[in-house]
Design a protein around this motif. Structure first.
Motif, PDB file in Angstrom:
ATOM      1  N   LEU A  43       0.825  -1.208   0.000  1.00  7.26           N
ATOM      2  CA  LEU A  43       0.000   0.000   0.000  1.00  7.26           C
ATOM      3  C   LEU A  43       0.860   1.259   0.000  1.00  7.26           C
ATOM      4  O   LEU A  43       0.583   2.217  -0.723  1.00  7.26           O
ATOM      5  N   LYS A  44       1.897   1.263   0.802  1.00  5.30           N
ATOM      6  CA  LYS A  44       2.759   2.442   0.890  1.00  5.30           C
ATOM      7  C   LYS A  44       3.525   2.679  -0.403  1.00  5.30           C
ATOM      8  O   LYS A  44       3.655   3.822  -0.852  1.00  5.30           O
ATOM      9  N   VAL A  45       4.011   1.613  -1.038  1.00  7.35           N
ATOM     10  CA  VAL A  45       4.735   1.754  -2.305  1.00  7.35           C
ATOM     11  C   VAL A  45       3.808   2.312  -3.378  1.00  7.35           C
ATOM     12  O   VAL A  45       4.162   3.230  -4.108  1.00  7.35           O
ATOM     13  N   VAL A  46       2.608   1.761  -3.454  1.00  4.21           N
ATOM     14  CA  VAL A  46       1.662   2.248  -4.463  1.00  4.21           C
ATOM     15  C   VAL A  46       1.344   3.715  -4.228  1.00  4.21           C
ATOM     16  O   VAL A  46       1.301   4.511  -5.167  1.00  4.21           O
ATOM     17  N   LYS A  47       1.136   4.094  -2.987  1.00  2.82           N
ATOM     18  CA  LYS A  47       0.792   5.479  -2.678  1.00  2.82           C
ATOM     19  C   LYS A  47       1.945   6.426  -3.009  1.00  2.82           C
ATOM     20  O   LYS A  47       1.736   7.485  -3.588  1.00  2.82           O
ATOM     21  N   GLU A  48       3.167   6.035  -2.667  1.00  5.08           N
ATOM     22  CA  GLU A  48       4.326   6.898  -2.868  1.00  5.08           C
ATOM     23  C   GLU A  48       4.781   6.945  -4.323  1.00  5.08           C
ATOM     24  O   GLU A  48       5.286   7.963  -4.785  1.00  5.08           O
ATOM     25  N   GLU A  49       4.602   5.854  -5.050  1.00  6.69           N
ATOM     26  CA  GLU A  49       5.174   5.766  -6.393  1.00  6.69           C
ATOM     27  C   GLU A  49       4.125   5.504  -7.473  1.00  6.69           C
ATOM     28  O   GLU A  49       4.453   4.975  -8.528  1.00  6.69           O
ATOM     29  N   TYR A  50       2.872   5.896  -7.213  1.00  6.11           N
ATOM     30  CA  TYR A  50       1.790   5.533  -8.126  1.00  6.11           C
ATOM     31  C   TYR A  50       1.993   6.013  -9.559  1.00  6.11           C
ATOM     32  O   TYR A  50       1.456   5.431 -10.493  1.00  6.11           O
ATOM     33  N   GLU A  51       2.767   7.056  -9.774  1.00  7.09           N
ATOM     34  CA  GLU A  51       2.961   7.574 -11.128  1.00  7.09           C
ATOM     35  C   GLU A  51       3.983   6.769 -11.919  1.00  7.09           C
ATOM     36  O   GLU A  51       4.013   6.846 -13.143  1.00  7.09           O
ATOM     37  N   THR A  52       4.832   6.022 -11.245  1.00 10.37           N
ATOM     38  CA  THR A  52       5.922   5.337 -11.937  1.00 10.37           C
ATOM     39  C   THR A  52       5.863   3.823 -11.850  1.00 10.37           C
ATOM     40  O   THR A  52       6.731   3.151 -12.386  1.00 10.37           O
ATOM     41  N   ILE A  53       4.869   3.255 -11.177  1.00 10.54           N
ATOM     42  CA  ILE A  53       4.810   1.806 -11.054  1.00 10.54           C
ATOM     43  C   ILE A  53       3.584   1.254 -11.770  1.00 10.54           C
ATOM     44  O   ILE A  53       2.670   1.994 -12.148  1.00 10.54           O
ATOM     45  N   ASP A  54       3.573  -0.047 -11.949  1.00 10.52           N
ATOM     46  CA  ASP A  54       2.444  -0.737 -12.549  1.00 10.52           C
ATOM     47  C   ASP A  54       1.404  -0.965 -11.454  1.00 10.52           C
ATOM     48  O   ASP A  54       1.503  -1.917 -10.685  1.00 10.52           O
ATOM     49  N   THR A  55       0.445  -0.059 -11.372  1.00 15.02           N
ATOM     50  CA  THR A  55      -0.533  -0.142 -10.278  1.00 15.02           C
ATOM     51  C   THR A  55      -1.415  -1.386 -10.394  1.00 15.02           C
ATOM     52  O   THR A  55      -1.874  -1.906  -9.379  1.00 15.02           O
ATOM     53  N   TRP A  56      -1.651  -1.885 -11.611  1.00 13.40           N
ATOM     54  CA  TRP A  56      -2.441  -3.107 -11.772  1.00 13.40           C
ATOM     55  C   TRP A  56      -1.723  -4.270 -11.087  1.00 13.40           C
ATOM     56  O   TRP A  56      -2.304  -5.027 -10.325  1.00 13.40           O
ATOM     57  N   ALA A  57      -0.425  -4.392 -11.337  1.00 13.20           N
ATOM     58  CA  ALA A  57       0.338  -5.487 -10.743  1.00 13.20           C
ATOM     59  C   ALA A  57       0.367  -5.366  -9.225  1.00 13.20           C
ATOM     60  O   ALA A  57       0.210  -6.363  -8.510  1.00 13.20           O
ATOM     61  N   ASN A  58       0.553  -4.163  -8.721  1.00 18.68           N
ATOM     62  CA  ASN A  58       0.592  -3.968  -7.275  1.00 18.68           C
ATOM     63  C   ASN A  58      -0.779  -4.172  -6.640  1.00 18.68           C
ATOM     64  O   ASN A  58      -0.882  -4.727  -5.550  1.00 18.68           O
ATOM     65  N   THR A  59      -1.825  -3.735  -7.306  1.00 14.36           N
ATOM     66  CA  THR A  59      -3.179  -3.957  -6.790  1.00 14.36           C
ATOM     67  C   THR A  59      -3.459  -5.447  -6.734  1.00 14.36           C
ATOM     68  O   THR A  59      -3.963  -5.968  -5.736  1.00 14.36           O
ATOM     69  N   ARG A  60      -3.115  -6.142  -7.792  1.00 15.99           N
ATOM     70  CA  ARG A  60      -3.348  -7.589  -7.826  1.00 15.99           C
ATOM     71  C   ARG A  60      -2.518  -8.291  -6.752  1.00 15.99           C
ATOM     72  O   ARG A  60      -2.999  -9.208  -6.097  1.00 15.99           O
ATOM     73  N   GLN A  61      -1.286  -7.863  -6.559  1.00 16.32           N
ATOM     74  CA  GLN A  61      -0.438  -8.440  -5.526  1.00 16.32           C
ATOM     75  C   GLN A  61      -1.069  -8.231  -4.146  1.00 16.32           C
ATOM     76  O   GLN A  61      -1.121  -9.154  -3.335  1.00 16.32           O
ATOM     77  N   PHE A  62      -1.557  -7.033  -3.898  1.00 19.97           N
ATOM     78  CA  PHE A  62      -2.218  -6.747  -2.622  1.00 19.97           C
ATOM     79  C   PHE A  62      -3.436  -7.649  -2.442  1.00 19.97           C
ATOM     80  O   PHE A  62      -3.622  -8.260  -1.388  1.00 19.97           O
ATOM     81  N   MET A  63      -4.262  -7.729  -3.469  1.00 12.20           N
ATOM     82  CA  MET A  63      -5.488  -8.520  -3.382  1.00 12.20           C
ATOM     83  C   MET A  63      -5.163 -10.002  -3.177  1.00 12.20           C
ATOM     84  O   MET A  63      -5.811 -10.674  -2.376  1.00 12.20           O
ATOM     85  N   ASP A  64      -4.156 -10.509  -3.886  1.00 13.64           N
ATOM     86  CA  ASP A  64      -3.762 -11.911  -3.722  1.00 13.64           C
ATOM     87  C   ASP A  64      -3.303 -12.195  -2.296  1.00 13.64           C
ATOM     88  O   ASP A  64      -3.652 -13.214  -1.705  1.00 13.64           O
ATOM     89  N   ARG A  65      -2.524 -11.290  -1.751  1.00 12.32           N
ATOM     90  CA  ARG A  65      -2.020 -11.492  -0.392  1.00 12.32           C
ATOM     91  C   ARG A  65      -3.113 -11.309   0.653  1.00 12.32           C
ATOM     92  O   ARG A  65      -3.091 -11.951   1.704  1.00 12.32           O
ATOM     93  N   LEU A  66      -4.068 -10.448   0.371  1.00 12.96           N
ATOM     94  CA  LEU A  66      -5.177 -10.240   1.301  1.00 12.96           C
ATOM     95  C   LEU A  66      -5.989 -11.522   1.462  1.00 12.96           C
ATOM     96  O   LEU A  66      -6.476 -11.826   2.553  1.00 12.96           O
ATOM     97  N   ILE A  67      -6.125 -12.275   0.394  1.00 15.79           N
ATOM     98  CA  ILE A  67      -6.863 -13.539   0.454  1.00 15.79           C
ATOM     99  C   ILE A  67      -6.216 -14.491   1.466  1.00 15.79           C
ATOM    100  O   ILE A  67      -6.914 -15.199   2.186  1.00 15.79           O
ATOM    101  N   ASP A  68      -4.889 -14.505   1.541  1.00 14.48           N
ATOM    102  CA  ASP A  68      -4.216 -15.349   2.535  1.00 14.48           C
ATOM    103  C   ASP A  68      -4.666 -14.982   3.944  1.00 14.48           C
ATOM    104  O   ASP A  68      -4.930 -15.857   4.769  1.00 14.48           O
TER     105      ASP A  68
END
Length: 176
Positions: free
Chosen positions: A20-45
Motif C-alpha cells: 500500500l505504501k509503495v503504491v501510494k508513494e510511487e503511483y505515477e511510476t509503477i504498474d498499479t495493476w500489478a501492485n493492486t493484484r499483488q495486494f489482493m492476492d495477499r489479502l486472500i491469505d
C-alpha cells in the motif's frame, strides 16, 4: 486447512502495508495493476487465515494492521474499482488455461476486503465497490468455464462465495 503461524501472519500483514505504501508513494511510476493484484492476492491469505482461525481478528497486531491499512486503503479504492474493470475484461475474453480459478480468487479478494474492513473507516467506501455487473459477468462466463472440483476450492472459502461452485451450488462442507 492448516492454521497460519502468527509470525507468518505478521510478516504477511507487514507485506500488505508495504505494498500500500509503495503504491501510494510511487503511483505515477509503477504498474498499479500489478501492485493492486499483488495486494489482493495477499489479502486472500489473511482472509482464509481469519476464516480458519477467527481469533486472529482479536490479535493486537492484527488490529494495529487493520487500523493503519484502513486509512491507507481509502485512496486505494479507485485501484480496486480498476481491478474489477480488469476482471470484467478478462471475463469478456477467451479462456485458455486456469482463468476461471483466477477470477474466483479475485472475486473472493473483493469480498475479503468488504468483510475484513467492515466497521472501519473504509466501510463507507464499500458502496463504490458495486459488484452487481461483475457478478452478472461471472455468472454468464461460469456457465461454460465453471465446474471446479471440490479439490480446487479452498476449504476455508465461505459458501457465500458462490462463484467457486458455479454453476452448481456450494457444498455443505464449506463454511458460511
Amino acid at each position: 486447512m492448516v492454521k497460519m503461524d502468527r509470525k507468518i501472519l505478521y510478516e504477511k500483514l507487514d507485506g500488505l502495508l508495504n505494498i500500500l505504501k509503495v503504491v501510494k508513494e510511487e503511483y505515477e511510476t509503477i504498474d498499479t495493476w500489478a501492485n493492486t493484484r499483488q495486494f489482493m492476492d495477499r489479502l486472500i491469505d489473511i482472509y482464509l487465515a481469519l476464516k480458519t482461525e477467527p481469533s486472529i481478528a482479536q490479535d493486537a497486531k492484527f488490529q494495529d494492521y487493520l487500523h493503519e491499512s484502513a486509512t491507507e486503503l481509502i485512496w486505494f479504492t479507485n485501484y480496486i474499482n480498476n481491478f474489477m474493470v480488469e476482471m470484467e475484461q478478462t471475463l469478456n475474453s477467451t479462456f485458455y488455461n486456469d482463468e476461471w480459478v483466477g477470477i474466483c480468487w479475485q472475486r473472493s479478494a473483493i469480498e475479503a476486503i468488504k468483510e475484513i474492513y467492515q466497521n472501519t473507516c473504509l466501510e463507507e467506501y464499500f458502496t463504490e465497490l458495486d459488484t452487481e455487473d461483475l457478478d452478472e459477468c461471472i455468472a454468464a462466463k461460469g456457465e461454460k468455464e465453471g465446474y471446479l472440483t471440490e479439490q480446487q476450492i479452498p476449504s476455508a472459502i465461505p459458501s457465500s462465495h458462490w462463484w467457486w461452485w458455479y454453476p452448481k451450488t456450494p457444498s455443505t462442507s464449506h463454511v458460511s
